[in-house]
Write an enzyme that holds these catalytic residues in place. Sequence first.
Site, PDB file in Angstrom:
ATOM      1  N   ASP A   1       1.216   6.264  -0.226  1.00  0.00           N
ATOM      2  CA  ASP A   1       0.897   6.507  -1.649  1.00  0.00           C
ATOM      3  C   ASP A   1       1.616   7.728  -2.466  1.00  0.00           C
ATOM      4  O   ASP A   1       1.155   8.442  -2.867  1.00  0.00           O
ATOM      5  CB  ASP A   1      -0.679   6.637  -1.834  1.00  0.00           C
TER       6      ASP A   1
ATOM      7  N   LEU B   1       1.785  -0.243   0.932  1.00  0.00           N
ATOM      8  CA  LEU B   1       2.367   0.369  -0.364  1.00  0.00           C
ATOM      9  C   LEU B   1       1.461   0.108  -1.367  1.00  0.00           C
ATOM     10  O   LEU B   1       0.914  -1.276  -1.404  1.00  0.00           O
ATOM     11  CB  LEU B   1       3.685   0.028  -0.400  1.00  0.00           C
TER      12      LEU B   1
ATOM     13  N   ASP C   1      -0.651  -3.371  -1.030  1.00  0.00           N
ATOM     14  CA  ASP C   1      -2.072  -3.538  -1.348  1.00  0.00           C
ATOM     15  C   ASP C   1      -2.268  -3.841  -2.857  1.00  0.00           C
ATOM     16  O   ASP C   1      -2.621  -3.025  -3.511  1.00  0.00           O
ATOM     17  CB  ASP C   1      -2.548  -2.122  -1.029  1.00  0.00           C
TER      18      ASP C   1
ATOM     19  N   LYS D   1      -4.281  -6.179  -4.279  1.00  0.00           N
ATOM     20  CA  LYS D   1      -5.694  -6.376  -4.448  1.00  0.00           C
ATOM     21  C   LYS D   1      -5.607  -7.337  -5.561  1.00  0.00           C
ATOM     22  O   LYS D   1      -6.410  -7.214  -6.739  1.00  0.00           O
ATOM     23  CB  LYS D   1      -6.498  -5.195  -5.034  1.00  0.00           C
TER      24      LYS D   1
ATOM     25  N   ASP E   1      -7.569 -12.594  -9.816  1.00  0.00           N
ATOM     26  CA  ASP E   1      -7.338 -13.396 -10.986  1.00  0.00           C
ATOM     27  C   ASP E   1      -7.321 -14.765 -10.702  1.00  0.00           C
ATOM     28  O   ASP E   1      -7.574 -15.301  -9.562  1.00  0.00           O
ATOM     29  CB  ASP E   1      -5.979 -12.894 -11.831  1.00  0.00           C
TER      30      ASP E   1
ATOM     31  N   SER F   1     -14.225   1.106   0.631  1.00  0.00           N
ATOM     32  CA  SER F   1     -14.859   2.430   0.765  1.00  0.00           C
ATOM     33  C   SER F   1     -15.158   3.669   0.112  1.00  0.00           C
ATOM     34  O   SER F   1     -15.654   4.620   0.391  1.00  0.00           O
ATOM     35  CB  SER F   1     -13.437   3.364   1.816  1.00  0.00           C
TER      36      SER F   1
ATOM     37  N   TRP G   1     -14.399   8.996   3.682  1.00  0.00           N
ATOM     38  CA  TRP G   1     -13.745   9.286   5.024  1.00  0.00           C
ATOM     39  C   TRP G   1     -14.610   9.348   6.109  1.00  0.00           C
ATOM     40  O   TRP G   1     -15.571  10.076   6.009  1.00  0.00           O
ATOM     41  CB  TRP G   1     -12.508  10.236   5.083  1.00  0.00           C
TER      42      TRP G   1
ATOM     43  N   ARG H   1      -3.758  10.153   3.311  1.00  0.00           N
ATOM     44  CA  ARG H   1      -3.365  11.533   3.161  1.00  0.00           C
ATOM     45  C   ARG H   1      -3.495  12.389   3.937  1.00  0.00           C
ATOM     46  O   ARG H   1      -2.816  13.194   4.212  1.00  0.00           O
ATOM     47  CB  ARG H   1      -4.053  12.100   1.755  1.00  0.00           C
TER      48      ARG H   1
HETATM   49  N1  5IU Z   1      -7.987   1.615   0.120  1.00  0.00           N
HETATM   50  C1  5IU Z   1      -9.105   2.463   0.184  1.00  0.00           C
HETATM   51  N2  5IU Z   1     -10.387   2.099   0.559  1.00  0.00           N
HETATM   52  C2  5IU Z   1     -10.612   0.707   0.053  1.00  0.00           C
HETATM   53  C3  5IU Z   1      -9.615  -0.046   0.068  1.00  0.00           C
HETATM   54  C4  5IU Z   1      -8.223   0.541  -0.014  1.00  0.00           C
HETATM   55  O1  5IU Z   1      -8.950   3.903   0.500  1.00  0.00           O
HETATM   56  O2  5IU Z   1     -11.603   0.115   0.250  1.00  0.00           O
HETATM   57  I1  5IU Z   1      -9.674  -2.269  -0.423  1.00  0.00           I
HETATM   58  C5  5IU Z   1      -6.488   2.261  -0.028  1.00  0.00           C
HETATM   59  C6  5IU Z   1      -6.234   3.360  -0.995  1.00  0.00           C
HETATM   60  C7  5IU Z   1      -5.398   4.170   0.020  1.00  0.00           C
HETATM   61  C8  5IU Z   1      -5.484   4.097   1.192  1.00  0.00           C
HETATM   62  O3  5IU Z   1      -4.057   3.513  -0.329  1.00  0.00           O
HETATM   63  O4  5IU Z   1      -6.153   2.788   1.320  1.00  0.00           O
HETATM   64  C9  5IU Z   1      -6.366   5.018   1.822  1.00  0.00           C
HETATM   65  O5  5IU Z   1      -5.537   6.345   1.826  1.00  0.00           O
HETATM   66  P1  5IU Z   1      -6.154   7.826   1.947  1.00  0.00           P
HETATM   67  O6  5IU Z   1      -6.701   7.799   3.480  1.00  0.00           O
HETATM   68  O7  5IU Z   1      -5.468   8.681   1.613  1.00  0.00           O
HETATM   69  O8  5IU Z   1      -7.516   7.771   1.231  1.00  0.00           O
END
Ligand code: 5IU
Length: 427
Positions: free
Chosen positions: A207, A230, A260, A262, A265, A322, A382, A401
């Site tokens: 990201d 991405l 990603d 999402k 529509d 999440s 997390w 991250r």
């Molecule tokens: N992501 C989430 N949770 C979700 C969905 C997508 O974290 O429920 I749907 C995406 C957001 C980010 C990646 O791009 O997954 C997780 O990154 P981090 O591990 O940095 O939180």
Amino acid sequence: MTDLINKKEIDYDYIVGVPYAALPMATLISSNLEAPMLIKRKEAKAYGTKKLIEGSYETGKKCLIIEDVVTSGASILETIEALKLEGLICEDVICALNREQGGVERLEKEGIRLHSLVSMTEILNYLVSSDTISADRRIEIEAMLKNTSLANSPTKANGATKTNGTKSTNDLWNLETRKPLLECNPLNAMVLKYMTLKKTNLCVAVDETNKEKILQTIQSIGGYVCAIKLHADIIDDFDQSFIDELTTLSKHHQFVIFADRKLADTGNTVELQLTHGSLHIADWANVVTVHSVPGPPILQSVLNIIKQNKALKGSLLIASLSSKGALTDAEYSKKSLEMANDAKNVVSGFICQKRPSDNPEFLYWTPGVNELKSTDGLGQQWRSIEDAIKRDGNDIIIVGRAITQSQNPVEVARDYASRAFELWKSR
Ligand code: 5IU
């Protein structure tokens, strides 16, 4: 069952049990109702009368069939066929449990009515309402029951089958058994190839907002991932040269490109979002995320684009998120699963927290993984690699991250990949 027969005022002359399990039931029912019973043999005797139907009967009379559990209805039809050959009429079946796996419909086609004491839905309703099983477990059980294609075609997979042709849950999760099922889906075939070849079930979420930084990160960790996820809409300088370099890296390191996006529509807009604008996702991404909130038409639109033979091979339906307080509860996950079951040529798997189904044909991808922190203060939740894979039953961890913002992304990616893969294999 006797009460049910009386209540429904079923017209019959003889009671006939489907051999063998239902014979004691049929005997008791015949005794309770003071009605004559016939017995259908499984094989005709090699001596004596050589008859398949035993008992005293007249042609043109009606048989009431008794069965314990109805799955596909096959053994009932076998019994009825033998009775019909003797000129007997069969129109009604009484069973203790209807497992709701197509039996009613199959019998209906032959003009036979099935009356059941209880159905699987009623049992599951009771188990959930009495807190005996969780709503998630109910979803898993329903998915297993719905997966009649597996129950009916043991040739689809190579693993050991039980005598009735169905597979135990453990057999289904064995990679050897699962491989041919996953390979039916072009995207899953690609992902599984990279997973097994590179021994990794890690997808890294890169990201970053600058294409140079993204490409550098991918170049360094590309050897440890099966997919790179991405958010193209956050890249300030997204352009064709980025797409070209990303595609080259994906071929070199062998990973799937995951947008990603999402999508959420109406169908026409979704088709345009996949093919037009500055992102024209379907031209470079192999997989895209789709929200189930618009209902089944969204999947038809994604399928229309997949059929155009672009880079896009499949989609992941979002069963749950999440983030803290997400509205994607068990009922939502269940409905997403139903949508996916009806569109397996579009939906390759799910984005989920807990695996919403026991269907091994799907791959289950999970974000929200970080070994060091439990939240980012912005709603992200997390948990550990072990919880994501072992406790929650997922296949692929999506990590952002914890890797990209670590001191040493290469080392951390290598470590996450090897730990996650070991846990996945040993499940
Ligand atoms: N992501 C989430 N949770 C979700 C969905 C997508 O974290 O429920 I749907 C995406 C957001 C980010 C990646 O791009 O997954 C997780 O990154 P981090 O591990 O940095 O939180």
